[in-house]
Design a protein around this motif. Structure first.
Motif, PDB file in Angstrom:
ATOM      1  N   SER A 107       0.854  -1.198   0.000  1.00  0.00           N
ATOM      2  CA  SER A 107       0.000   0.000   0.000  1.00  0.00           C
ATOM      3  C   SER A 107       0.884   1.239   0.000  1.00  0.00           C
ATOM      4  CB  SER A 107      -0.922   0.003   1.219  1.00  0.00           C
ATOM      5  OG  SER A 107      -0.156  -0.014   2.404  1.00  0.00           O
ATOM      6  N   LEU A 108       1.482   1.460  -1.128  1.00  0.00           N
ATOM      7  CA  LEU A 108       2.367   2.608  -1.285  1.00  0.00           C
ATOM      8  C   LEU A 108       1.753   3.585  -2.277  1.00  0.00           C
ATOM      9  CD1 LEU A 108       5.774   0.733  -1.588  1.00  0.00           C
ATOM     10  CD2 LEU A 108       4.872   1.914   0.418  1.00  0.00           C
ATOM     11  N   ALA A 109       1.797   4.815  -1.922  1.00  0.00           N
ATOM     12  CA  ALA A 109       1.366   5.896  -2.823  1.00  0.00           C
ATOM     13  C   ALA A 109       2.380   7.021  -2.682  1.00  0.00           C
ATOM     14  CB  ALA A 109      -0.036   6.354  -2.467  1.00  0.00           C
ATOM     15  N   PRO A 110       3.593   6.770  -3.145  1.00  0.00           N
ATOM     16  CA  PRO A 110       4.641   7.771  -2.923  1.00  0.00           C
ATOM     17  C   PRO A 110       4.351   9.066  -3.671  1.00  0.00           C
ATOM     18  CG  PRO A 110       5.425   6.057  -4.410  1.00  0.00           C
ATOM     19  CD  PRO A 110       4.067   5.643  -3.931  1.00  0.00           C
ATOM     20  N   GLY A 111       4.844  10.129  -3.085  1.00  0.00           N
ATOM     21  CA  GLY A 111       4.643  11.430  -3.717  1.00  0.00           C
ATOM     22  C   GLY A 111       5.171  12.549  -2.861  1.00  0.00           C
ATOM     23  N   ILE A 112       4.884  13.745  -3.287  1.00  0.00           N
ATOM     24  CA  ILE A 112       5.335  14.949  -2.593  1.00  0.00           C
ATOM     25  C   ILE A 112       4.124  15.623  -1.962  1.00  0.00           C
ATOM     26  CG2 ILE A 112       6.455  17.193  -2.855  1.00  0.00           C
ATOM     27  CD1 ILE A 112       8.371  14.953  -3.452  1.00  0.00           C
ATOM     28  N   VAL A 113       4.264  15.977  -0.686  1.00  0.00           N
ATOM     29  CA  VAL A 113       3.206  16.683   0.029  1.00  0.00           C
ATOM     30  C   VAL A 113       3.739  18.054   0.429  1.00  0.00           C
ATOM     31  CG1 VAL A 113       1.771  16.690   2.110  1.00  0.00           C
ATOM     32  CG2 VAL A 113       2.201  14.546   0.897  1.00  0.00           C
ATOM     33  N   ALA A 114       2.949  19.081   0.157  1.00  0.00           N
ATOM     34  CA  ALA A 114       3.330  20.441   0.557  1.00  0.00           C
ATOM     35  C   ALA A 114       2.878  20.681   1.989  1.00  0.00           C
ATOM     36  CB  ALA A 114       2.684  21.457  -0.374  1.00  0.00           C
ATOM     37  N   CYS A 115       3.828  21.067   2.846  1.00  0.00           N
ATOM     38  CA  CYS A 115       3.538  21.290   4.265  1.00  0.00           C
ATOM     39  C   CYS A 115       3.852  22.746   4.621  1.00  0.00           C
ATOM     40  CB  CYS A 115       4.386  20.373   5.134  1.00  0.00           C
ATOM     41  SG  CYS A 115       4.130  18.625   4.831  1.00  0.00           S
ATOM     42  N   PRO A 116       2.936  23.401   5.323  1.00  0.00           N
ATOM     43  CA  PRO A 116       3.248  24.760   5.777  1.00  0.00           C
ATOM     44  C   PRO A 116       4.393  24.726   6.799  1.00  0.00           C
ATOM     45  CG  PRO A 116       0.940  24.206   6.190  1.00  0.00           C
ATOM     46  CD  PRO A 116       1.605  22.973   5.703  1.00  0.00           C
ATOM     47  N   ALA A 117       5.327  25.643   6.657  1.00  0.00           N
ATOM     48  CA  ALA A 117       6.470  25.696   7.576  1.00  0.00           C
ATOM     49  C   ALA A 117       6.336  26.905   8.487  1.00  0.00           C
ATOM     50  CB  ALA A 117       7.767  25.786   6.787  1.00  0.00           C
ATOM     51  N   ARG A 118       6.567  26.677   9.759  1.00  0.00           N
ATOM     52  CA  ARG A 118       6.506  27.780  10.720  1.00  0.00           C
ATOM     53  C   ARG A 118       7.890  28.224  11.155  1.00  0.00           C
ATOM     54  NH1 ARG A 118       2.458  24.369  11.667  1.00  0.00           N
ATOM     55  NH2 ARG A 118       0.344  25.166  11.531  1.00  0.00           N
ATOM     56  N   LEU A 119       8.854  27.326  11.110  1.00  0.00           N
ATOM     57  CA  LEU A 119      10.212  27.717  11.464  1.00  0.00           C
ATOM     58  C   LEU A 119      10.758  28.638  10.372  1.00  0.00           C
ATOM     59  CD1 LEU A 119      11.753  24.357  12.738  1.00  0.00           C
ATOM     60  CD2 LEU A 119      11.314  26.409  14.085  1.00  0.00           C
ATOM     61  N   PRO A 120      11.529  29.636  10.751  1.00  0.00           N
ATOM     62  CA  PRO A 120      12.089  30.526   9.725  1.00  0.00           C
ATOM     63  C   PRO A 120      13.140  29.800   8.897  1.00  0.00           C
ATOM     64  CG  PRO A 120      12.960  31.071  11.885  1.00  0.00           C
ATOM     65  CD  PRO A 120      11.909  30.024  12.096  1.00  0.00           C
ATOM     66  N   GLU A 121      13.302  30.271   7.677  1.00  0.00           N
ATOM     67  CA  GLU A 121      14.345  29.695   6.831  1.00  0.00           C
ATOM     68  C   GLU A 121      15.694  29.904   7.502  1.00  0.00           C
ATOM     69  OE1 GLU A 121      13.387  29.808   2.244  1.00  0.00           O
ATOM     70  OE2 GLU A 121      13.432  31.816   3.111  1.00  0.00           O
ATOM     71  N   GLY A 122      16.582  28.966   7.296  1.00  0.00           N
ATOM     72  CA  GLY A 122      17.923  29.093   7.861  1.00  0.00           C
ATOM     73  C   GLY A 122      18.279  27.883   8.707  1.00  0.00           C
ATOM     74  N   THR A 123      19.152  28.106   9.654  1.00  0.00           N
ATOM     75  CA  THR A 123      19.726  27.028  10.443  1.00  0.00           C
ATOM     76  C   THR A 123      18.671  26.235  11.197  1.00  0.00           C
ATOM     77  OG1 THR A 123      21.716  28.365  10.698  1.00  0.00           O
ATOM     78  CG2 THR A 123      21.466  26.483  12.174  1.00  0.00           C
ATOM     79  N   GLU A 124      17.695  26.929  11.796  1.00  0.00           N
ATOM     80  CA  GLU A 124      16.665  26.224  12.571  1.00  0.00           C
ATOM     81  C   GLU A 124      15.881  25.252  11.693  1.00  0.00           C
ATOM     82  OE1 GLU A 124      14.271  29.058  14.832  1.00  0.00           O
ATOM     83  OE2 GLU A 124      15.883  30.466  14.406  1.00  0.00           O
ATOM     84  N   ARG A 125      15.432  25.734  10.555  1.00  0.00           N
ATOM     85  CA  ARG A 125      14.653  24.863   9.671  1.00  0.00           C
ATOM     86  C   ARG A 125      15.506  23.727   9.130  1.00  0.00           C
ATOM     87  NH1 ARG A 125      11.269  27.191   4.681  1.00  0.00           N
ATOM     88  NH2 ARG A 125      10.258  28.364   6.330  1.00  0.00           N
ATOM     89  N   GLU A 126      16.737  24.024   8.776  1.00  0.00           N
ATOM     90  CA  GLU A 126      17.613  22.976   8.251  1.00  0.00           C
ATOM     91  C   GLU A 126      17.882  21.901   9.313  1.00  0.00           C
ATOM     92  OE1 GLU A 126      18.343  22.684   5.090  1.00  0.00           O
ATOM     93  OE2 GLU A 126      17.238  24.532   4.743  1.00  0.00           O
ATOM     94  N   ALA A 127      18.070  22.336  10.551  1.00  0.00           N
ATOM     95  CA  ALA A 127      18.283  21.363  11.637  1.00  0.00           C
ATOM     96  C   ALA A 127      17.042  20.498  11.824  1.00  0.00           C
ATOM     97  CB  ALA A 127      18.635  22.092  12.934  1.00  0.00           C
ATOM     98  N   PHE A 128      15.861  21.119  11.759  1.00  0.00           N
ATOM     99  CA  PHE A 128      14.630  20.335  11.866  1.00  0.00           C
ATOM    100  C   PHE A 128      14.523  19.333  10.727  1.00  0.00           C
ATOM    101  CE2 PHE A 128      10.162  19.875  10.512  1.00  0.00           C
ATOM    102  CZ  PHE A 128       9.765  19.005  11.516  1.00  0.00           C
TER     103      PHE A 128
END
Length: 181
Positions: A107-128
């Motif tokens: 039961s695979l349905a691979p794909g891309i899902v768009a997720c809203p991001a709350r962390l700011p771009e940069g080190t914090e988001r990259e670490a997450f």
């Protein structure tokens, strides 16, 4: 003959003194870390120590230039909760991937899902994203604009956006803004 006091520089503000003190603390911690790394890689021969100290000083200067100290501090209890929860989440995600892959009718349905991001771009988001990508079955692969992260998943029908938001909230709890100016 007594001399009149000359022009002097204004006294340093307390906030500036705290920033300078914090920068010195960061520099000392990074310098010790780089020196320990150098000692681990090259050994502790006394004749080589001056080279190690110079290398640590250069690495510290460069790291402070490339990655200045942040106004964020790490919340240790939140970090402990995240570390303790990680094996359970990872096992659950791994079992889900195994179940999907080994089922008679996968039961695979691979794909891309768009997720809203709350962390700011940069080190914090990259670490997450580095942490989030350790969960089997999910992988942040890109962004759309500044506030949307594209996540590759094995099942696009799964509640990926909610899972991403919950993980992001747990990760954001690790970082608190310093209040000491």
């Amino acid at each position: 003959m007594p001399q009149a006091p000359g022009p002097s520089s204004p006294p340093e503000s307390p906030a500036r003194a705290r920033r300078r003190h914090r920068l010195a603390g960061h520099a000392l911690a990074r310098g010790c870390g780089f020196l320990l790394l150098w000692l681990a890689l090259h050994g502790a021969a006394p004749k080589d120590l001056p080279v190690g100290v110079l290398a640590a000083l250069a690495a510290t200067w460069l790291s402070l230039r490339l990655l200045p100290p942040s106004r964020l501090r790490l919340d240790i209890p939140a970090l402990a909760r995240l570390i303790l929860a990680f094996p359970v989440q990872s096992l659950r995600a791994g079992l889900d991937v195994a179940r999907r892959a080994l089922a008679p009718r996968p039961s695979l349905a691979p794909g891309i899902v768009a997720c809203p991001a709350r962390l700011p771009e940069g080190t914090e988001r990259e670490a997450f994203h580095a942490w989030y990508s350790l969960q089997p079955g999910t992988l942040p692969v890109g962004t759309r604009g500044e506030t949307t992260v594209l996540v590759h998943v094995l099942d696009t029908a799964a509640p990926v956006a909610a899972d991403y938001a919950a993980g992001e909230a747990r990760f954001a709890a690790l970082l608190r803004e310093r209040s000491d100016g």
